[in-house]
Design a protein around this motif. Structure first.
Motif, PDB file in Angstrom:
ATOM      1  N   LEU A   1      -9.085 -50.879 -53.340  1.00 15.27           N
ATOM      2  CA  LEU A   1     -10.353 -51.441 -52.934  1.00 15.27           C
ATOM      3  C   LEU A   1     -11.293 -50.319 -52.545  1.00 15.27           C
ATOM      4  CD1 LEU A   1      -9.087 -54.425 -50.766  1.00 15.27           C
ATOM      5  CD2 LEU A   1      -9.784 -54.463 -53.130  1.00 15.27           C
TER       6      LEU A   1
ATOM      7  N   THR B   1     -13.690 -55.525 -43.299  1.00 18.17           N
ATOM      8  CA  THR B   1     -12.998 -54.958 -44.458  1.00 18.17           C
ATOM      9  C   THR B   1     -11.528 -55.343 -44.480  1.00 18.17           C
ATOM     10  OG1 THR B   1     -12.702 -52.919 -43.185  1.00 18.17           O
ATOM     11  CG2 THR B   1     -14.595 -53.032 -44.678  1.00 18.17           C
ATOM     12  N   ASP B   2     -10.890 -55.395 -43.323  1.00 15.26           N
ATOM     13  CA  ASP B   2      -9.486 -55.810 -43.265  1.00 15.26           C
ATOM     14  C   ASP B   2      -9.325 -57.286 -43.614  1.00 15.26           C
ATOM     15  OD1 ASP B   2      -8.933 -53.243 -42.518  1.00 15.26           O
ATOM     16  OD2 ASP B   2      -8.654 -53.694 -40.381  1.00 15.26           O
TER      17      ASP B   2
ATOM     18  N   HIS C   1      -9.643 -57.618 -47.357  1.00 14.66           N
ATOM     19  CA  HIS C   1      -8.431 -57.119 -48.024  1.00 14.66           C
ATOM     20  C   HIS C   1      -7.344 -58.184 -48.026  1.00 14.66           C
ATOM     21  CE1 HIS C   1      -5.458 -54.202 -49.377  1.00 14.66           C
ATOM     22  NE2 HIS C   1      -4.648 -54.709 -48.463  1.00 14.66           N
TER      23      HIS C   1
ATOM     24  N   GLU D   1      -6.284 -60.244 -51.628  1.00 20.38           N
ATOM     25  CA  GLU D   1      -5.013 -59.683 -52.107  1.00 20.38           C
ATOM     26  C   GLU D   1      -4.376 -60.627 -53.124  1.00 20.38           C
ATOM     27  OE1 GLU D   1      -1.048 -57.541 -50.170  1.00 20.38           O
ATOM     28  OE2 GLU D   1      -2.218 -58.982 -49.007  1.00 20.38           O
TER      29      GLU D   1
ATOM     30  N   ASN E   1     -11.573 -56.947 -56.604  1.00 26.09           N
ATOM     31  CA  ASN E   1     -11.816 -55.906 -55.619  1.00 26.09           C
ATOM     32  C   ASN E   1     -13.257 -56.001 -55.129  1.00 26.09           C
ATOM     33  OD1 ASN E   1     -13.270 -54.924 -57.746  1.00 26.09           O
ATOM     34  ND2 ASN E   1     -12.080 -53.050 -58.012  1.00 26.09           N
TER      35      ASN E   1
END
Length: 369
Positions: free
Chosen positions: A1, A60-61, A64, A68, A73
């Motif tokens: 990413l 951002t986490d 992600h 996933e 992305n």
């Protein structure tokens, strides 16, 4: 990413959603932050259900975790725009061979964790499109499977090693050729010689009862030396023999249990219409201890090499051959005697006190009294 460092990346949010559409989750993130999302609904699964629970976590986490395993992305611009794009697959070429350099035609090549895959051509070559950091699983019948991490490579060479356990499962096919069972295009069943001697029968073929699917075995009389009627996948002819062709070490053998003066060409099956004595059959003369294996070939494709005589199937019998040094001795003895202990009454009379007359004089006395 791909994420660029900026003041926006320091923002943190809290979410607690369950089975919520992805489009709604992205709007919730926009409501708690200064981020704005840019994407196309043609490739972003906006109706995908998302369940996530985070507290005071960087955006951002959170992204992600949401994206996933989605083949998507994202990238963050300095002005707080998050662009969600599709991960582009990379074509990978390769060859699959054995340790001797022989191409393995038809080898399976698939991406681990997915149902996407392909097969090698006659030259052992293949081409497949894979995502980033993919792992290929290469397999072939009789060989051990291998997992190949690509690590950015787009041209690989795979050498598979033989698997002794899988190669051990071979069967004897037409003309005595040994082939792997899974590589055959027709039905074949094999019974090992040791399975024929666990419970000994008067006729060798009776030992196959219950061991081969589609094989119907019936003993005509059941006594010592009696013939056995064998049919594979039912009756195939009303006027000709339904018995299979027996091939012993590559030599065809006739085995018709027709009996003496029997006009029934289907053989002596022990029915009331046979009206002929059972004189045994040829296969009954074989010693079960001499048998290495018995293969039953079913269907026209299996027995095509043996001609019209194999229309009812083929039973291939392979006898043992000398291996190493030493000798093996075994013996079997069967004795049969007709036992009839019926207490017949040959002297007729009325009898007395529940006892029959013992002599003719006694019968006459009781009858005359």
């Amino acid at each position: 990413l791909n994420v660029s460092a900026s003041v926006f990346s320091q923002e943190k949010i809290s979410l607690d959603v369950k089975n919520t559409k992805l489009s709604k989750v992205l709007k919730l993130i926009e409501g708690q932050s200064k981020y704005r999302f840019v994407y196309s609904s043609n490739y972003v699964p906006v109706n995908k259900d998302v369940s996530i629970r985070v507290t005071n976590t960087p955006v951002t986490d959170v992204l992600h975790e949401i994206l996933e395993h989605t083949k998507l992305n994202y990238s963050v611009s300095e002005k707080g725009l998050i662009v969600i794009s599709r991960v582009k697959d990379t074509p990978v070429k390769g060859t699959v061979k054995d340790k001797d350099g022989i191409p393995l035609s038809g080898a399976s090549v698939r991406i681990k964790g997915t149902n996407r895959g392909t097969a090698a051509d006659v030259n052992g070559q293949f081409t497949i499109s894979v995502p980033e950091n993919a792992v290929l699983v290469v397999s072939y019948a009789g060989f051990s499977s291998q997992e190949i991490p690509l690590n950015g490579e787009n041209n690989i060479s795979v050498i598979l090693q033989e698997d002794a356990k899988q190669l051990g499962e071979v069967v004897v096919t037409a003309l005595g050729i040994k082939r792997e069972k899974r590589a055959l295009g027709y039905a074949v069943s094999e019974v090992k010689g040791e399975d024929l001697t666990k419970a000994r029968e008067n006729n060798l073929m009776n030992s196959l009862s219950g061991k081969v699917p589609g094989l119907d075995i019936g003993s005509t009389s059941g006594g010592a030396g009696a013939a056995t009627s064998v049919t594979i996948r039912g009756v195939s002819s009303l006027s000709q023999s339904n018995q299979p062709l027996y091939v012993i070490n590559g030599v065809p053998m006739e085995n018709k249990p027709v009996g003496l003066n029997n006009t029934n060409p289907n053989g002596n099956s022990g029915s009331q219409w046979d009206n002929a004595p059972d004189l045994g059959d040829a296969v009954g003369n074989l010693n079960p201890d001499d048998i290495e294996s018995i293969s039953v070939l079913k269907g026209a494709a299996a027995s095509a090499l043996y001609g019209y005589r194999a229309k009812a199937g083929v039973i291939l019998i392979t006898t043992k051959s000398g291996k190493g040094s030493g000798a093996e001795f075994n013996s079997n003895y069967v004795a049969e005697q007709v036992v009839d202990r019926t207490n017949w009454q040959y002297i007729y009379g009325q009898g007395a006190n529940g006892q029959k007359p013992i002599t003719g004089v006694g019968a006459a006395q009781v009858g005359g009294s």
